[in-house]
Design an enzyme around this catalytic site. Structure first.
Site, PDB file in Angstrom:
ATOM      1  N   ARG A   1       7.459   4.764 -12.801  1.00 27.44           N
ATOM      2  CA  ARG A   1       8.790   4.178 -12.645  1.00 27.44           C
ATOM      3  C   ARG A   1       9.386   4.675 -11.333  1.00 27.44           C
ATOM      4  O   ARG A   1       9.250   5.843 -10.973  1.00 27.44           O
ATOM      5  CB  ARG A   1       9.711   4.566 -13.818  1.00 27.44           C
ATOM      6  CG  ARG A   1       9.363   3.883 -15.132  1.00 27.44           C
ATOM      7  CD  ARG A   1       9.672   2.397 -15.089  1.00 27.44           C
ATOM      8  NE  ARG A   1       9.511   1.742 -16.384  1.00 27.44           N
ATOM      9  CZ  ARG A   1       8.408   1.124 -16.778  1.00 27.44           C
ATOM     10  NH1 ARG A   1       7.353   1.107 -15.980  1.00 27.44           N
ATOM     11  NH2 ARG A   1       8.346   0.516 -17.956  1.00 27.44           N
TER      12      ARG A   1
ATOM     13  N   HIS B   1       4.891  -3.107  -8.025  1.00 30.20           N
ATOM     14  CA  HIS B   1       4.796  -2.802  -9.458  1.00 30.20           C
ATOM     15  C   HIS B   1       3.701  -3.625 -10.121  1.00 30.20           C
ATOM     16  O   HIS B   1       3.911  -4.269 -11.160  1.00 30.20           O
ATOM     17  CB  HIS B   1       6.138  -3.051 -10.146  1.00 30.20           C
ATOM     18  CG  HIS B   1       6.306  -2.282 -11.419  1.00 30.20           C
ATOM     19  ND1 HIS B   1       7.537  -1.934 -11.915  1.00 30.20           N
ATOM     20  CD2 HIS B   1       5.401  -1.792 -12.314  1.00 30.20           C
ATOM     21  CE1 HIS B   1       7.388  -1.275 -13.053  1.00 30.20           C
ATOM     22  NE2 HIS B   1       6.095  -1.174 -13.311  1.00 30.20           N
TER      23      HIS B   1
ATOM     24  N   GLU C   1      14.266  -1.754  -8.106  1.00 25.40           N
ATOM     25  CA  GLU C   1      13.478  -2.987  -8.230  1.00 25.40           C
ATOM     26  C   GLU C   1      14.337  -4.098  -8.821  1.00 25.40           C
ATOM     27  O   GLU C   1      15.168  -3.850  -9.694  1.00 25.40           O
ATOM     28  CB  GLU C   1      12.268  -2.755  -9.155  1.00 25.40           C
ATOM     29  CG  GLU C   1      11.204  -1.854  -8.590  1.00 25.40           C
ATOM     30  CD  GLU C   1      10.018  -1.689  -9.547  1.00 25.40           C
ATOM     31  OE1 GLU C   1       9.880  -2.523 -10.478  1.00 25.40           O
ATOM     32  OE2 GLU C   1       9.244  -0.745  -9.371  1.00 25.40           O
TER      33      GLU C   1
END
Length: 376
Positions: A209, A255, A238
């Site tokens: 993360r 990601h 993000e």
């Protein structure tokens, strides 16, 4: 039965079509009005599943998230409403482990030296961290684990403190969930103070993360530490990464570390199995039948391979440089970031490639790494 699904989840028609009406929606922009008449909701990590999203729905029978992480789901709220929930732990663990392993091979090739000579700290020893550990063990790379929660749970593996590993490791790879509370929160686990403690010429990889690293602090530290090498698949804020950070990163992707076809298929299939259990029916679909054939029928090895050749073999399955190249040109705003994720269909795992060997050589480690069909 109306089954509302994130449009980026693969194989939903094949798996859920027989159970009800499949309606695909944007997970990033999903709102309460769209969810109001759904019987089943299937999401990914970009959708916040909470009271605000579900308040208009009084008929929801099941929520599933095709992810390992669950920080985007208010499970307490679902429990209060007696709405069954399932996620997909481990679905993309192999993909993330292989991504980090490939990225390390790329850095070794780019900056000289061998990955086998590095000492790797794996921070977070759950599914993805363990998958990376398996890759490193197969290739004979020295690694150590940091996971205070697993250490306290009775896990029999050897664990080390994070500060201890920062004084030992050449490479730090992050594989923790995002948590803000408890004895070991991971929010800004790598703040400016800890980033400053990274050893000279360290490699830092983040495949979990974005907010596990303070990205603004990383910009400041990197500006005065040109020796640091960075691999970032996840970003604070993000889908809008900090534009000034991207040029400082050696390998940058949107990601997608877990975005192998195999991993995504597993995630969808695990939710299919969970919903079938809730409905009291037997699954009729098979996971293996969903995957397309690999573009290479197989590779025959005629001799032992060195690290450069191993990287070439890995690139034949997945070349992370391609995603890095596209990301820097098209993925730096929210639309480009999400488009890359939505259209990511080329990534496979090592298991997709069958190997054969014609010489008398020890190649068991390639099998342990995940390649299939190894024999003489």
């Amino acid at each position: 039965m109306k089954i509302l699904v994130d449009e980026n989840m693969p194989y939903v028609d094949e798996l859920f079509g027989e159970l009800g009406q499949v309606v695909k929606v944007s997970g990033r922009t999903l709102d309460a009005a769209t969810v109001a008449d759904a019987d089943v909701l299937l999401v990914r990590s970009v959708t916040k599943v909470n009271e605000a999203l579900l308040q208009a729905n009084q008929q929801l029978r099941f929520v599933g998230s095709a992810t390992i992480g669950m920080d985007h789901v208010d499970r307490d709220y679902l429990a209060r409403r007696n709405i069954p929930f399932a996620n997909a732990p481990g679905c993309n663990a192999i993909a993330v482990g292989e991504f980090a392993f490939i990225a390390m091979l790329e850095l070794a090739q780019r900056y000289g030296g061998r990955l086998q000579d590095k000492r790797i700290a794996i921070v977070g020893a759950g599914n993805t961290g363990t998958a990376l550990a398996n890759c490193l063990a197969a290739y004979g790379v020295d690694y150590r684990l940091c996971d205070p929660l697993l250490a306290q749970s009775g896990d029999k593996r050897a664990f080390y403190s994070l500060d201890e590993l920062l004084g030992w490791a050449d490479v730090i790879s992050l594989h923790v969930p995002l948590t803000r509370e408890g004895a070991h929160p991971t929010w800004y686990l790598f703040d400016e103070q800890r980033l400053d403690k990274l050893p000279p010429n360290a490699w830092l990889l983040n495949c979990c993360r974005g907010e596990v690293i303070d990205n603004r602090a990383l910009i400041r530290v990197k500006s005065r530490r040109a020796d640091l090498r960075l691999v970032l698949d996840v970003w604070e804020g993000e889908p809008n990464p900090m534009a000034e950070l991207v040029p400082l990163v050696d390998l940058a992707t949107p990601h997608i570390a877990g975005y192998s076809l195999e991993g995504k298929a597993r995630g969808t299939y695990m939710l299919y199995q969970a919903l079938c259990r809730e409905l009291g029916i037997t699954p009729s679909a098979d996971l293996n039948s969903l995957l397309p054939p690999f573009h290479l029928a197989g590779v025959t090895l005629s001799q032992n391979i060195d690290e450069r050749q191993l990287l070439g073999l890995c690139r034949s399955v997945y070349d992370v440089r391609d995603d890095d190249w596209v990301f820097r040109r098209e993925g730096l705003d929210g639309r480009g970031f999400d488009n890359m994720r939505k259209n990511h269909r080329h990534r496979r795992e090592f298991s997709a490639l069958a190997l054969a060997h014609t010489g008398a050589s020890e190649v068991d480690w390639l099998s342990q790494l995940g390649f299939t069909g190894i024999g003489s």
